[in-house]
Design a protein around this motif. Structure first.
Motif, PDB file in Angstrom:
ATOM      1  N   GLN A 108       4.178   5.824 -10.322  1.00 51.76           N
ATOM      2  CA  GLN A 108       3.209   6.034  -8.950  1.00 51.76           C
ATOM      3  C   GLN A 108       2.146   5.382  -8.721  1.00 51.76           C
ATOM      4  OE1 GLN A 108       2.885   9.657  -6.591  1.00 51.76           O
ATOM      5  NE2 GLN A 108       2.529   8.456  -4.764  1.00 51.76           N
ATOM      6  N   GLN A 109       1.053   5.956  -9.659  1.00 55.49           N
ATOM      7  CA  GLN A 109      -0.106   5.609 -11.000  1.00 55.49           C
ATOM      8  C   GLN A 109      -0.516   4.194 -11.175  1.00 55.49           C
ATOM      9  OE1 GLN A 109      -3.386   7.525 -10.886  1.00 55.49           O
ATOM     10  NE2 GLN A 109      -2.672   9.644 -10.879  1.00 55.49           N
ATOM     11  N   PHE A 112       0.251   1.785  -8.003  1.00 54.94           N
ATOM     12  CA  PHE A 112      -0.477   2.074  -7.162  1.00 54.94           C
ATOM     13  C   PHE A 112      -1.867   0.924  -7.812  1.00 54.94           C
ATOM     14  CE2 PHE A 112      -4.550   3.644  -5.497  1.00 54.94           C
ATOM     15  CZ  PHE A 112      -5.543   4.047  -4.445  1.00 54.94           C
ATOM     16  N   SER A 113      -2.319   0.771  -8.766  1.00 52.73           N
ATOM     17  CA  SER A 113      -3.198   0.468  -9.296  1.00 52.73           C
ATOM     18  C   SER A 113      -2.970  -0.871  -9.477  1.00 52.73           C
ATOM     19  CB  SER A 113      -3.322   0.879 -11.149  1.00 52.73           C
ATOM     20  OG  SER A 113      -2.914   0.421 -11.962  1.00 52.73           O
ATOM     21  N   GLY A 115      -0.488  -2.548  -7.917  1.00 52.32           N
ATOM     22  CA  GLY A 115      -0.721  -3.160  -6.383  1.00 52.32           C
ATOM     23  C   GLY A 115       0.902  -3.764  -6.039  1.00 52.32           C
ATOM     24  N   VAL A 250     -10.164   7.631  -3.099  1.00 50.33           N
ATOM     25  CA  VAL A 250      -8.901   8.317  -3.049  1.00 50.33           C
ATOM     26  C   VAL A 250      -9.723   8.803  -4.642  1.00 50.33           C
ATOM     27  CG1 VAL A 250      -7.149   7.010  -4.609  1.00 50.33           C
ATOM     28  CG2 VAL A 250      -7.371   6.482  -2.995  1.00 50.33           C
ATOM     29  N   ALA A 253      -6.938   8.866  -8.693  1.00 45.41           N
ATOM     30  CA  ALA A 253      -6.018   7.629  -9.410  1.00 45.41           C
ATOM     31  C   ALA A 253      -6.762   6.960 -10.751  1.00 45.41           C
ATOM     32  CB  ALA A 253      -6.329   6.335  -8.733  1.00 45.41           C
ATOM     33  N   VAL A 264      -8.419  -2.352  -5.988  1.00 45.90           N
ATOM     34  CA  VAL A 264      -7.522  -1.572  -5.260  1.00 45.90           C
ATOM     35  C   VAL A 264      -8.849  -1.132  -4.008  1.00 45.90           C
ATOM     36  CG1 VAL A 264      -6.944   0.977  -5.520  1.00 45.90           C
ATOM     37  CG2 VAL A 264      -7.343  -0.690  -7.177  1.00 45.90           C
ATOM     38  N   ARG A 267      -7.463  -3.979  -1.015  1.00 50.27           N
ATOM     39  CA  ARG A 267      -5.511  -3.827  -0.614  1.00 50.27           C
ATOM     40  C   ARG A 267      -6.008  -2.271  -0.106  1.00 50.27           C
ATOM     41  NH1 ARG A 267      -4.484  -4.896  -5.854  1.00 50.27           N
ATOM     42  NH2 ARG A 267      -4.318  -2.915  -6.936  1.00 50.27           N
ATOM     43  N   LEU A 268      -6.560  -0.859  -0.229  1.00 50.46           N
ATOM     44  CA  LEU A 268      -6.498   0.138   0.422  1.00 50.46           C
ATOM     45  C   LEU A 268      -7.474  -0.281   1.914  1.00 50.46           C
ATOM     46  CD1 LEU A 268      -5.652   3.531  -0.013  1.00 50.46           C
ATOM     47  CD2 LEU A 268      -8.307   3.846  -0.529  1.00 50.46           C
ATOM     48  N   TYR A 271      -5.047  -2.190   4.633  1.00 51.53           N
ATOM     49  CA  TYR A 271      -3.910  -0.918   5.051  1.00 51.53           C
ATOM     50  C   TYR A 271      -4.169  -0.302   5.630  1.00 51.53           C
ATOM     51  CZ  TYR A 271      -0.263   2.734   4.597  1.00 51.53           C
ATOM     52  OH  TYR A 271       0.922   3.433   5.104  1.00 51.53           O
TER      53      TYR A 271
END
Length: 327
Positions: A108-109, A112-113, A115, A250, A253, A264, A267-268, A271
């Motif tokens: 998951q890490q 997320f980093s 994308g 966040v 991360a 990152v 992207r966040l 979203y």
């Protein structure tokens, strides 16, 4: 799920035994046994998990990374698991730190980093779909979807982490160990490890595997890593001074570094700018999180977005409660 056998055979189920679930001739998914309880001569109550769930069952020892390619790190995390990685993901360099955690948490890490998304069954790592995967019509939409409108964000904040070894050597472990092999976990990551009283078989930023020829006291020292953090923010330009703050953050991360923190954060931000969350009940043949779909509503036209979750129910047809983050 409840399984009924054609004959009263005393099956010997094994933990993480794989099996395929079908609805008629349609493969629903590949699952792995978690628990099995025999209810009668021909009936079993079975709990199962998918390939991503299996990753919660084992520990990853983590490390500190300075440009390791994503494909190599993912291969290490998914050791002994079937998977594929798209070429545009495999070549991304990774910087930062992973603590001792489950393999699922480590994956998951990483995702997320960079994308990326992990699709289940045989794990496939790829970017979220940009092209349309499926278009649903009124005929396979059971009821009008509902739309939840989220409160506008005032911005996003991401904490980047930049790790470097400190200058002062410190004691990481000192204790008596019996003869044999031991794994020692450190409370914080460290570099340039040194040992007295035993022998390193293997080591990393978070651990050391130590061989003891005879019982004795072992001392391990090293240079603890220092985490130099920085806040990266993006502010919503439409926010008014009177608006209440609504800024997702966040902070943990640890693979977000100076090399990717801006990407990152962007992207966040994109979203959370997608404020419409759509809940629908669909008749499906296949569906999975990360897919890009279009679905009709009776009051807001057709909506397009990415699937966030899928909850499948098997009856005369295959239905799924689907949550979609609309564009």
């Amino acid at each position: 799920m409840v399984l009924k056998t054609r004959q009263a055979i005393p099956f010997l189920f094994q933990r993480q035994q794989s099996f395929q679930a079908y609805h008629a001739d349609t493969l629903v998914g590949v699952f792995y046994l978690d628990k099995a309880e025999r209810m009668s001569a021909d009936t079993w109550d079975v709990s199962a998990i998918n390939a991503i769930g299996v990753l919660d069952e084992s520990t990853y020892l983590g490390g500190v990374y300075s440009g390791m390619l994503a494909g190599i790190l993912i291969a290490d995390i998914l050791t002994n698991h079937a998977y594929t990685v798209s070429n545009d993901i495999a070549g991304i360099p990774i910087y930062g730190y992973l603590p001792v955690c489950t393999r699922r948490e480590a994956l998951q890490q990483v995702l997320f980093s960079i994308g990326a998304v992990a699709y289940v069954d045989q794990i496939m790592i790829a970017p979220a779909s940009s092209s349309m995967d499926r278009i649903y019509t009124a005929q396979n939409t059971c009821i009008d979807p509902s739309i939840k409108y989220e409160i506008p964000i005032t911005g996003v904040e991401v904490i980047e982490h930049n790790y470097s070894p400190g200058a002062e050597r410190r004691e990481l472990f000192s204790d008596a160990l019996s003869a044999g092999t031991h794994i020692v976990l450190f409370s914080a990551p460290a570099a340039s490890l040194s040992i007295s009283g035993g022998t390193f078989i293997a080591s990393g930023a978070n651990y050391a595997k130590v061989m003891m020829a005879t019982a004795g006291t072992v001392t391990i020292t090293g240079l603890p890593y220092e985490d130099h953090t920085k806040s990266v923010t993006i502010t919503n330009p439409t926010v008014l001074p009177t608006d209440l703050e609504n800024m997702p953050r966040v902070t943990d991360a640890t693979l977000v570094s100076a090399t990717n923190s801006a990407a990152v954060a962007q992207r966040l931000y994109e979203y959370y700018q997608r404020r419409r969350s759509v809940s629908a009940e669909l008749i499906i043949t296949t569906e999975h999180p990360g897919a890009k779909i279009s679905l009709p509503t009776g009051y807001a036209g057709n909506l397009t977005g990415h699937v966030k979750s899928v909850d499948i129910s098997l009856s005369s047809n295959m239905r799924a409660a689907v949550e979609v983050v609309a564009e």
